[in-house]
Design a protein around this motif. Structure first.
Motif, PDB file in Angstrom:
ATOM      1  N   SER A   1       0.830  -1.210   0.000  1.00  0.00           N
ATOM      2  CA  SER A   1       0.000   0.000   0.000  1.00  0.00           C
ATOM      3  C   SER A   1       0.861   1.255   0.000  1.00  0.00           C
ATOM      4  O   SER A   1       0.579   2.229  -0.719  1.00  0.00           O
ATOM      5  CB  SER A   1      -0.932  -0.007   1.214  1.00  0.00           C
ATOM      6  N   LEU A   2       1.924   1.241   0.794  1.00  0.00           N
ATOM      7  CA  LEU A   2       2.805   2.404   0.844  1.00  0.00           C
ATOM      8  C   LEU A   2       3.468   2.644  -0.504  1.00  0.00           C
ATOM      9  O   LEU A   2       3.582   3.794  -0.966  1.00  0.00           O
ATOM     10  CB  LEU A   2       3.855   2.196   1.935  1.00  0.00           C
ATOM     11  N   LEU A   3       3.895   1.571  -1.156  1.00  0.00           N
ATOM     12  CA  LEU A   3       4.526   1.716  -2.474  1.00  0.00           C
ATOM     13  C   LEU A   3       3.546   2.293  -3.490  1.00  0.00           C
ATOM     14  O   LEU A   3       3.886   3.217  -4.253  1.00  0.00           O
ATOM     15  CB  LEU A   3       5.043   0.354  -2.939  1.00  0.00           C
ATOM     16  N   LEU A   4       2.327   1.776  -3.520  1.00  0.00           N
ATOM     17  CA  LEU A   4       1.331   2.280  -4.470  1.00  0.00           C
ATOM     18  C   LEU A   4       0.969   3.740  -4.171  1.00  0.00           C
ATOM     19  O   LEU A   4       0.760   4.533  -5.093  1.00  0.00           O
ATOM     20  CB  LEU A   4       0.078   1.403  -4.412  1.00  0.00           C
ATOM     21  N   MET A   5       0.919   4.085  -2.898  1.00  0.00           N
ATOM     22  CA  MET A   5       0.616   5.473  -2.542  1.00  0.00           C
ATOM     23  C   MET A   5       1.742   6.405  -2.976  1.00  0.00           C
ATOM     24  O   MET A   5       1.493   7.520  -3.463  1.00  0.00           O
ATOM     25  CB  MET A   5       0.384   5.574  -1.033  1.00  0.00           C
ATOM     26  N   LEU A   6       2.987   5.963  -2.814  1.00  0.00           N
ATOM     27  CA  LEU A   6       4.114   6.789  -3.251  1.00  0.00           C
ATOM     28  C   LEU A   6       4.116   6.964  -4.763  1.00  0.00           C
ATOM     29  O   LEU A   6       4.414   8.056  -5.273  1.00  0.00           O
ATOM     30  CB  LEU A   6       5.431   6.161  -2.780  1.00  0.00           C
ATOM     31  N   VAL A   7       3.797   5.891  -5.488  1.00  0.00           N
ATOM     32  CA  VAL A   7       3.726   5.995  -6.952  1.00  0.00           C
ATOM     33  C   VAL A   7       2.621   6.960  -7.362  1.00  0.00           C
ATOM     34  O   VAL A   7       2.805   7.808  -8.255  1.00  0.00           O
ATOM     35  CB  VAL A   7       3.502   4.599  -7.573  1.00  0.00           C
ATOM     36  N   ALA A   8       1.453   6.848  -6.719  1.00  0.00           N
ATOM     37  CA  ALA A   8       0.344   7.757  -7.040  1.00  0.00           C
ATOM     38  C   ALA A   8       0.723   9.199  -6.728  1.00  0.00           C
ATOM     39  O   ALA A   8       0.422  10.128  -7.498  1.00  0.00           O
ATOM     40  CB  ALA A   8      -0.898   7.342  -6.256  1.00  0.00           C
ATOM     41  N   ALA A   9       1.393   9.425  -5.593  1.00  0.00           N
ATOM     42  CA  ALA A   9       1.824  10.782  -5.253  1.00  0.00           C
ATOM     43  C   ALA A   9       2.858  11.294  -6.247  1.00  0.00           C
ATOM     44  O   ALA A   9       2.843  12.475  -6.623  1.00  0.00           O
ATOM     45  CB  ALA A   9       2.403  10.790  -3.837  1.00  0.00           C
ATOM     46  N   GLY A  10       3.741  10.417  -6.711  1.00  0.00           N
ATOM     47  CA  GLY A  10       4.731  10.823  -7.706  1.00  0.00           C
ATOM     48  C   GLY A  10       4.086  11.248  -9.008  1.00  0.00           C
ATOM     49  O   GLY A  10       4.477  12.257  -9.618  1.00  0.00           O
ATOM     50  N   PHE A  11       3.082  10.500  -9.459  1.00  0.00           N
ATOM     51  CA  PHE A  11       2.356  10.896 -10.672  1.00  0.00           C
ATOM     52  C   PHE A  11       1.673  12.247 -10.480  1.00  0.00           C
ATOM     53  O   PHE A  11       1.632  13.074 -11.402  1.00  0.00           O
ATOM     54  CB  PHE A  11       1.323   9.826 -11.036  1.00  0.00           C
ATOM     55  N   GLY A  12       1.119  12.477  -9.279  1.00  0.00           N
ATOM     56  CA  GLY A  12       0.461  13.753  -9.029  1.00  0.00           C
ATOM     57  C   GLY A  12       1.424  14.913  -9.067  1.00  0.00           C
ATOM     58  O   GLY A  12       1.119  15.988  -9.611  1.00  0.00           O
ATOM     59  N   VAL A  13       2.620  14.739  -8.507  1.00  0.00           N
ATOM     60  CA  VAL A  13       3.613  15.815  -8.512  1.00  0.00           C
ATOM     61  C   VAL A  13       4.099  16.094  -9.924  1.00  0.00           C
ATOM     62  O   VAL A  13       4.228  17.254 -10.349  1.00  0.00           O
ATOM     63  CB  VAL A  13       4.784  15.443  -7.579  1.00  0.00           C
TER      64      VAL A  13
END
Length: 572
Positions: free
Chosen positions: A29-41
């Motif tokens: 979950s943490l990895l997927l959240m970091l990837v999603a946040a990276g796409f947002g940035v």
């Protein structure tokens, strides 16, 4: 769709979240959240939107275990407009393939997810209506959505089949153990009956005749005492024979009330046979003395209780030592020692050398010492036998006070039986139940190795399939992009070769038609178009002045001729 209460019960069910799963799910979950946040940035999205998407992805990652179909559909829809939710599709597809029951339902869910993703992608980006681009998008969805679902479903079916075969194999082993156990019980009962009918009858005759001889008035006191010893020995032998027969029949020794020896069954009189433990050593020594052999009993140390099996083994050591001394050194003095050490009891039987050779008619089978060594080994002790310095013989046993818990072994069904020896006492039940955790070590290891090897092979096969599909997608995508680039891009020298005033037909023959998704959106920020003109916009093969600048060439036509050409940059 589960209600909130039912959803909570499913998530909090016992065994749903072992420690290993909690760690794995948290990391995923943490990895997927970091990837999603990276796409947002990278997409210059707002902080609120980026955090919301990341939290939503983390929540869906956890819910996929109880709502696989819902999470898959939501992920498919969200990935169209929110690139950060794209990686979740692969995980959701794998989980849905494993957990959605029924082939028809699974096919329907995946078909709906595929259709929603492709349809919303076309609606969101109309340029995807191009056949080639539509094919590329469909192939990409196939790789990211359908392939993980098929892999997950295959893994689930394989695991179900493996578990079924494992249970079936355990059932076969269980049935085989039951059959072997019943066969052993029948054979033991047959042996017990033969021993009772043959040896029991002969010992009963000896007891009866020695009893009658003991009261014969013509015998001297010394002879009458010797006959009494014979009678007592024969009756004691009948008691031991009865115990052995009971052990063969039932698998357990059956003591009488209050732990006393069982009463005789009519084969002879009961002389009050003492306990077959350390407490019975005095009786053994007294019997040997009555037979005319000088026997000395020495005790030392603080008396400590022994486990029943060790106590019985001590009795047998003394019994075997006295018997061997009587047979091989008749008349020689015997010393019996019971020495209580800190951690074990040392039992010794030592006899002096015989004054004259033992009669050749004395029978001995050579199995007594072997049996003693096995008894001692099973209780964690040891037995030593050998000559003394003066030519006598010494038998000694070291027996621990506490047994190591190793059950006495009995018979094995057959030479090729792979099961471990079965503890005594288990034959009274339906036989050993062998489940997944009770399989023999060698079989469990082989099955584990085969299962691990099959899992590796399947994993490699799935990885190879995904790699082939990705390679095919890259090749098709590369060819498609090259073709689109030919339709949408020109070099600066081609731009310079075109002159204002040339006919539209001539210019269009020199340039591509610009019908490509690459040129969509380049009109934003472009200079105004001349009134009444139609323009052809193409991209440059060169890079712009910055990473976010895209060089553009525009050709505007009016009344059949080129009236304007411009070179400018737009934000990509």
């Amino acid at each position: 769709m589960l209600q909130p209460a039912a959803l909570w019960r499913a998530l909090s069910a016992p065994g749903m979240w072992p420690a290993r799963r909690i760690v794995g799910e948290s990391a995923l979950s943490l990895l997927l959240m970091l990837v999603a946040a990276g796409f947002g940035v990278l997409g210059d999205r707002g902080v609120v939107e980026t955090v919301g998407v990341a939290l939503g992805v983390g929540l869906l990652s956890v819910l996929r275990r109880v709502l696989p179909a819902t999470v898959l559909l939501v992920s498919s829809v969200g990935s169209v407009t929110l690139p950060g939710a794209g990686p979740l599709i692969v995980i959701a597809a794998w989980s849905a393939g494993r957990r959605i029951g029924g082939l028809g339902r699974a096919a329907g869910v995946f078909a709906l997810a595929y259709g929603l993703s492709l349809g919303l992608s076309v609606a969101w980006e109309p340029t995807l209506l191009s056949p080639s681009l539509l094919a590329l998008s469909g192939l990409w969805l196939l790789v990211s959505l359908i392939v993980p679902g098929l892999a997950g479903r295959y893994w689930s079916q394989r695991r179900t089949l493996t578990d079924t075969l494992y249970e079936y194999n355990a059932q076969l082993i269980r049935e085989r153990a039951m059959i072997a156990g019943h066969a052993r019980i029948r054979e033991r009962q047959r042996i017990a009956q033969d021993m009772h009918d043959s040896l029991g009858h002969q010992l009963a005759l000896i007891a009866v005749h020695t009893g009658a001889l003991e009261v014969d008035q013509e015998l001297t006191g010394r002879q009458r005492e010797a006959v009494g010893v014979l009678r007592a020995a024969s009756v004691a032998a009948m008691h031991e024979l009865r115990d052995v027969v009971g052990l063969l029949r039932d698998g357990t020794e059956t003591p009488g009330p209050d732990g006393a020896e069982p009463a005789p069954d009519g084969d002879g009189e009961d002389p009050g046979t003492p306990s077959r433990g350390v407490a019975g050593v005095d009786s053994l020594v007294d019997t040997s003395r009555r037979a005319g052999t000088p026997v000395e009993l020495r005790r030392s140390g603080e008396v400590r209780p022994l486990a029943p099996t060790a106590d019985h083994a001590a009795y047998r050591v003394v019994q075997e030592g006295l018997t061997n001394a009587h047979k091989h050194a008749p008349g020689a003095s015997i010393t019996v020692g019971l020495r209580y050490e800190e951690d074990s009891l040392v039992v010794e039987v030592t006899n002096r050398p015989a004054a004259e050779p033992a009669p050749g008619s004395v029978a001995h089978g050579g199995q007594g010492l072997t049996g003693l060594e096995e008894r001692a080994r099973l209780v964690g002790g040891m037995v030593h036998a050998g000559r003394t310095a003066d030519g006598g013989f010494r038998l000694a046993g070291v027996l621990p006070y506490t047994s190591p818990g190793v059950a006495q072994a009995t018979f094995v069904a057959a030479p090729d039986d792979f099961r471990p020896q079965i503890p005594a006492g288990s034959f009274g039940e339906m036989g050993p139940v062998i489940d997944g955790n009770g399989l023999p070590k060698e079989l469990a290891k082989a099955m584990s190795r085969n299962k691990r090897g099959s899992g590796i092979a399947i994993g490699c096969g799935v990885a190879a399939l995904i790699a082939v599909l990705l390679l095919a997608a890259l090749i098709v995508g590369g060819v498609f992009l090259f073709r689109e680039a030919d339709e949408a891009m020109i070099e600066p020298k081609q731009y310079d070769a075109v002159k204002v005033g040339q006919s539209e037909a001539e210019v269009r023959r020199q340039l591509p038609d610009g019908d490509s998704f690459l040129t969509s959106g380049v009109e934003k920020g472009a200079p105004p178009v001349p009134e009444g003109a139609r323009c052809l916009t193409l991209l440059s093969t060169e890079f712009g002045s910055s990473w976010d600048a895209e060089p553009v060439f525009r050709f505007c036509f009016k009344d059949g001729e080129l009236v304007e050409k411009k070179s400018f940059e737009v934000e990509s």
